[in-house]
Design a protein around this motif. Structure first.
Motif, PDB file in Angstrom:
ATOM      1  N   CYS A 266     -33.677  -5.511 -16.459  1.00  0.00           N
ATOM      2  CA  CYS A 266     -32.808  -6.667 -16.211  1.00  0.00           C
ATOM      3  C   CYS A 266     -33.372  -7.771 -17.018  1.00  0.00           C
ATOM      4  CB  CYS A 266     -32.882  -6.881 -14.710  1.00  0.00           C
ATOM      5  SG  CYS A 266     -31.676  -8.037 -14.172  1.00  0.00           S
TER       6      CYS A 266
ATOM      7  N   ASP B  75     -33.020 -10.624   0.059  1.00  0.00           N
ATOM      8  CA  ASP B  75     -34.061  -9.468  -0.200  1.00  0.00           C
ATOM      9  C   ASP B  75     -35.321  -9.745   0.753  1.00  0.00           C
ATOM     10  OD1 ASP B  75     -35.171 -11.757  -1.141  1.00  0.00           O
ATOM     11  OD2 ASP B  75     -34.911 -11.339  -3.267  1.00  0.00           O
ATOM     12  N   SER B  76     -36.466  -9.524   0.126  1.00  0.00           N
ATOM     13  CA  SER B  76     -37.806  -9.453   1.008  1.00  0.00           C
ATOM     14  C   SER B  76     -38.159 -10.818   1.687  1.00  0.00           C
ATOM     15  CB  SER B  76     -38.726  -8.658   0.300  1.00  0.00           C
ATOM     16  OG  SER B  76     -39.075  -9.296  -0.993  1.00  0.00           O
ATOM     17  N   ARG B  77     -37.624 -11.762   0.751  1.00  0.00           N
ATOM     18  CA  ARG B  77     -37.898 -13.341   1.131  1.00  0.00           C
ATOM     19  C   ARG B  77     -37.060 -13.618   2.179  1.00  0.00           C
ATOM     20  NH1 ARG B  77     -42.656 -15.182  -1.420  1.00  0.00           N
ATOM     21  NH2 ARG B  77     -42.551 -14.862  -3.940  1.00  0.00           N
TER      22      ARG B  77
ATOM     23  N   GLN C 185     -35.721 -19.758  -9.033  1.00  0.00           N
ATOM     24  CA  GLN C 185     -35.181 -18.628  -7.738  1.00  0.00           C
ATOM     25  C   GLN C 185     -35.596 -17.282  -8.191  1.00  0.00           C
ATOM     26  OE1 GLN C 185     -33.195 -18.935  -4.764  1.00  0.00           O
ATOM     27  NE2 GLN C 185     -33.772 -21.025  -4.988  1.00  0.00           N
TER      28      GLN C 185
ATOM     29  N   TYR D 182     -44.562 -10.544  -7.578  1.00  0.00           N
ATOM     30  CA  TYR D 182     -43.441 -11.676  -7.837  1.00  0.00           C
ATOM     31  C   TYR D 182     -43.681 -12.318  -9.114  1.00  0.00           C
ATOM     32  CZ  TYR D 182     -41.964 -11.233  -3.000  1.00  0.00           C
ATOM     33  OH  TYR D 182     -41.589 -10.931  -1.628  1.00  0.00           O
TER      34      TYR D 182
ATOM     35  N   ARG E 266     -29.669  -5.219  -5.884  1.00  0.00           N
ATOM     36  CA  ARG E 266     -29.161  -4.465  -4.754  1.00  0.00           C
ATOM     37  C   ARG E 266     -29.451  -5.084  -3.386  1.00  0.00           C
ATOM     38  NH1 ARG E 266     -29.843   1.939  -5.007  1.00  0.00           N
ATOM     39  NH2 ARG E 266     -32.207   0.920  -4.953  1.00  0.00           N
TER      40      ARG E 266
ATOM     41  N   GLU F 267     -35.615 -16.701   2.603  1.00  0.00           N
ATOM     42  CA  GLU F 267     -34.350 -17.475   2.192  1.00  0.00           C
ATOM     43  C   GLU F 267     -33.596 -16.642   0.981  1.00  0.00           C
ATOM     44  OE1 GLU F 267     -36.068 -21.233   0.860  1.00  0.00           O
ATOM     45  OE2 GLU F 267     -36.518 -21.588   3.062  1.00  0.00           O
ATOM     46  N   PRO F 268     -32.395 -16.877   0.808  1.00  0.00           N
ATOM     47  CA  PRO F 268     -31.752 -16.265  -0.281  1.00  0.00           C
ATOM     48  C   PRO F 268     -32.087 -16.614  -1.579  1.00  0.00           C
ATOM     49  CG  PRO F 268     -30.312 -17.894   0.915  1.00  0.00           C
ATOM     50  CD  PRO F 268     -31.686 -17.891   1.644  1.00  0.00           C
ATOM     51  N   CYS F 269     -31.874 -15.631  -2.454  1.00  0.00           N
ATOM     52  CA  CYS F 269     -32.101 -15.999  -3.883  1.00  0.00           C
ATOM     53  C   CYS F 269     -30.661 -16.717  -4.446  1.00  0.00           C
ATOM     54  CB  CYS F 269     -32.450 -14.801  -4.887  1.00  0.00           C
ATOM     55  SG  CYS F 269     -32.839 -15.226  -6.465  1.00  0.00           S
ATOM     56  N   VAL F 270     -30.711 -17.641  -5.139  1.00  0.00           N
ATOM     57  CA  VAL F 270     -29.393 -18.143  -5.448  1.00  0.00           C
ATOM     58  C   VAL F 270     -29.393 -18.038  -7.077  1.00  0.00           C
ATOM     59  CG1 VAL F 270     -27.863 -20.278  -5.371  1.00  0.00           C
ATOM     60  CG2 VAL F 270     -29.260 -19.511  -3.244  1.00  0.00           C
TER      61      VAL F 270
ATOM     62  N   ASP G 269     -36.814  -2.299 -12.729  1.00  0.00           N
ATOM     63  CA  ASP G 269     -36.685  -2.088 -11.403  1.00  0.00           C
ATOM     64  C   ASP G 269     -36.033  -0.630 -11.031  1.00  0.00           C
ATOM     65  OD1 ASP G 269     -33.990  -2.400 -12.116  1.00  0.00           O
ATOM     66  OD2 ASP G 269     -33.738  -4.411 -11.365  1.00  0.00           O
TER      67      ASP G 269
ATOM     68  N   HIS H  61     -28.093  -5.238 -11.755  1.00  0.00           N
ATOM     69  CA  HIS H  61     -29.468  -4.754 -11.026  1.00  0.00           C
ATOM     70  C   HIS H  61     -29.913  -5.030  -9.791  1.00  0.00           C
ATOM     71  CE1 HIS H  61     -31.456  -3.351 -14.938  1.00  0.00           C
ATOM     72  NE2 HIS H  61     -30.567  -4.083 -15.496  1.00  0.00           N
TER      73      HIS H  61
ATOM     74  N   ARG I  57     -33.232   0.549 -11.636  1.00  0.00           N
ATOM     75  CA  ARG I  57     -32.452   0.927 -12.944  1.00  0.00           C
ATOM     76  C   ARG I  57     -33.423   1.554 -13.947  1.00  0.00           C
ATOM     77  NH1 ARG I  57     -26.962   1.694 -11.542  1.00  0.00           N
ATOM     78  NH2 ARG I  57     -26.174  -0.574 -10.795  1.00  0.00           N
TER      79      ARG I  57
ATOM     80  N   TRP J 147     -28.236 -13.840  -2.611  1.00  0.00           N
ATOM     81  CA  TRP J 147     -28.389 -12.613  -1.835  1.00  0.00           C
ATOM     82  C   TRP J 147     -29.926 -12.536  -1.138  1.00  0.00           C
ATOM     83  CZ3 TRP J 147     -29.008 -13.122  -7.250  1.00  0.00           C
ATOM     84  CH2 TRP J 147     -30.154 -12.923  -8.019  1.00  0.00           C
TER      85      TRP J 147
ATOM     86  N   HIS K  24     -38.302 -14.770  -6.275  1.00  0.00           N
ATOM     87  CA  HIS K  24     -37.519 -13.650  -5.521  1.00  0.00           C
ATOM     88  C   HIS K  24     -37.787 -12.283  -6.086  1.00  0.00           C
ATOM     89  CE1 HIS K  24     -35.560 -15.355  -2.365  1.00  0.00           C
ATOM     90  NE2 HIS K  24     -35.438 -16.410  -2.909  1.00  0.00           N
TER      91      HIS K  24
END
Lengths: 261, 261, 261, 261
Positions: free
Chosen positions: C56, A50-52, C72, C13, A78, A54-57, C50, A76, C52, A48, C76
């Motif tokens: 999490c 987010d603010s970074r 990761q 972070y 979004r 690169e994607p978080c995996v 977060d 959690h 919610r 997904w 993130h």
């Protein structure tokens, strides 16, 4: 064969795609319909944005339905753009490094399909990955090789053209030294802004690919997430869609190679 | 760097080597002495020979001290020839496919050491694996590449010569395109009848290698399993030992390349 | 003994606490200083707040340094309040359900320490968990029992008093039927708004507990994350701190039971 | 519901039961017939007897079909008496400690079925485990509680009577405070010499239980391993079989409580 789903639009909880729908991805991990392999439990992956940049995996080899971490994250997290994939191995090992999506910088990629005779041509495909990218080869799947070959062809600057060239080249290797079906491809890739999804096969059995437009975004999936089948648009074989800011544009993808639809 | 131990002799419970000794392999997984990395907890592997021709292999990425399965197997399995390895990754991922020992047919192989600049030359090493063996490449380590290159050189018929050629070739690639230290090698390999262990380095810091003879067999280890240091014989750098039916024979191993001892 | 760290303040972070510092939690997983057990690799857990209401939670049994998912997520996920814990088992099994933090609704809890003679009194402690909460008992640790007993004493309405009563009751059971040291306790708990951390022991060896105030928030830790030791305030034994909106308030915690400091 | 298979007779490779048959246990993990849950992929367990007095146990939470260790062990381990189990969770977590078989000294136990309303009565069942056995409670399943209660009733000296009393007591707790179906039970237990298997239910839907006699031993299974259905004998509800030295003896098991067959 694998199952996957992606979202592009307003920020959405990941579970809204992979857990809540009638025929969600987690449901499909036990009971896929449009798929030769009803059980898809050889690993799960999520990417997904987010603010970074690169994607978080997140990847794991537990079956999706039994993975407490996955359920927590899906509840959690979004995100305005995410990809989710459940794997049914076509031969290579069940381990985290073989789970999709694969990533390179801002880009991620997930795939349903196969390269015919992969075990016989794997070394050749590895050789087609440029030297500078070889360190990014973490697992042993055909899908990851395809992705890195596409990166080598300039995916970052020409997302559709580079992918088409990679698919075509790999298909040619399979035609020469592999076996049929030479290429089955239903994949999605993204840089966090644009979401792409392409459908192609050497024969007339391209893996299924659908999308559905909602008021707040678009889902792209390997099979519809609910029974409102009229709402899901089937992407034609030898086509690719690009989703940007809510608009879906469909273009040809390797049309000359494929006479099938 | 990794830690390992092997046994050749009368059938022995695996735990007699990896758990019971004062300085057992499981103990070393938290507190290794002769080693730059005191914690070796990036995976464990076991290969033992029994009534089948090929070895039985057990691998897991949990730390050795916390793996209930490993403790059960080590307590129950008794074998005349087995190899055990705890991994401390030098860069590649912690997953089962990267755990030693690696196997090919009757043969298995485990390694402590490294190939200098591996990430830069990995593609070249992969290319040196013969086509027919490429499907046996399950992970991404330098050690596995080295083993398959040795198999390609005829390990099955010339266990010492083929390994020497593989080590030499890989060292040359590192000298050309990698970085120093180019080759550090303390490894053991076996076909279930003969147990081999070789020690070599491009520089004068070959990883440690010892063996000890008992009335009922021989232990070969990366570091002594107890404080009876007089009982452990250090294998010299650029040497290889072969253990067959209780006799230990030491020969030169790549002596010309290495001027160090 | 375990190691842990928590943050309350501006969104941060997670890696800024668990990976980046000179003596980060991931670093401590291999090399803890103020701790009897230098290797803490029997599981990792993370709880962050977060949008919610409930936190999490991510837990895994791989060593923290080798867990790609953890790296990761830590890179993130940005949160104004999070807890992170690395486990060194004092006897119970290494599995996900035994990893801290434990949660109940909005609340989460993590602990370094032990209950003396736990294996002998575990059934008694289980019996002290109210019926309605028993289904939340997912693992088998003393820490989780302590937490659920505290929830049973009204943790949600009296976070310090309920925890103190739980610690006292469990200590009494250990005094009656367990063995010394009866209670060692350095723990942190939160509802997402307030962060609590308490320090206590039956003897004069309460596990270490420190906090440090920054311009944008407060870190609470089982040992300092860097060498700026003057900046870290040691919480006294038999004390509890409450952090709310950047202010740290220290109060007595079970002062009568403990004559030690 | 779960699937399981056991062997008593001449030493047999475990894979001959769990992998080779047309409808092997590993096959059933994806496609069980006589079972409400076609996918049984929430963990696997194996217990076999060898030269040690206690059984060797291997458990993992990966799906059986993807577990390389399991395939290695099943190919290499040959035993005169072994039990194998694939789990489909009825609610409790997917972790190694919840995988069957459970062991106590020489004894092991595996179960297909459930205790009605278990989450509501779990604390009561835990309370029925004798103090001295409570430390053997490693997970949180109803099956393990049932086994330890049976051990408490003297399973070691009266294998059938103690199990019957445990089943009856647990059923009574479910009748009082749980919900229907109160008891579903198809289980197998052994001390390495004798193999027992019992079938019972509070209602008329006792889980299936079959055995088949071969020239060299007896298989006991939750469903037939092949289509030679005439060769498989169905154990009647409210019955228990005992297999010793190749002879199968069938006796009543809780006949008064059950009016069903």
């Amino acid at each position: 064969m694998c199952r996957w789903a992606a979202w592009s639009g307003a920020p959405k909880y990941i579970e809204e795609l992979i857990r809540d729908p009638q025929h969600s991805l987690i449901h499909q991990s036990r009971n896929a319909f449009s798929c030769k392999t009803p059980v898809n439990a050889d690993g799960f992956g999520l990417a997904w944005y987010d603010s970074r940049e690169e994607p978080c995996v997140y990847k794991d080899v537990r079956p999706a339905w039994a993975d407490a971490n996955l359920q927590q994250l899906a509840h959690h997290v979004r995100s305005p753009l995410f990809l989710a994939h459940i794997r049914a191995s076509t031969g290579t090992a069940t381990n985290q490094d073989n789970c999709h999506p694969f990533t390179f910088g801002r880009w991620c990629f997930m795939h349903n399909g196969q390269v015919g005779g992969y075990s016989a041509i794997r070394k050749q495909l590895d050789g087609m990955i440029p030297d500078r990218l070889y360190g990014h080869r973490t697992g042993g799947t055909d899908s990851e090789a395809l992705f890195l070959i596409a990166v080598g062809h300039g995916l970052e600057h020409d997302p559709v053209g580079a992918m088409a060239r990679a698919v075509q080249e790999v298909e040619e290797v399979s035609l020469a030294n592999g076996k049929g079906p030479h290429m089955r491809f239903a994949a999605s890739w993204s840089d966090g802004c644009h979401l792409f999804a392409g459908r192609y096969a050497s024969d007339d059995r391209a893996p299924s690919l659908y999308y559905r437009s909602f008021s707040d975004g678009t889902s792209v999936v390997s099979e519809p997430l609910d029974d409102a089948l009229d709402s899901w648009v089937e992407v034609r074989a030898s086509s690719v869609i690009q989703i940007t800011d809510g608009s879906v544009e469909e273009c040809p993808f390797l049309p000359k190679l494929s006479s099938a639809a």
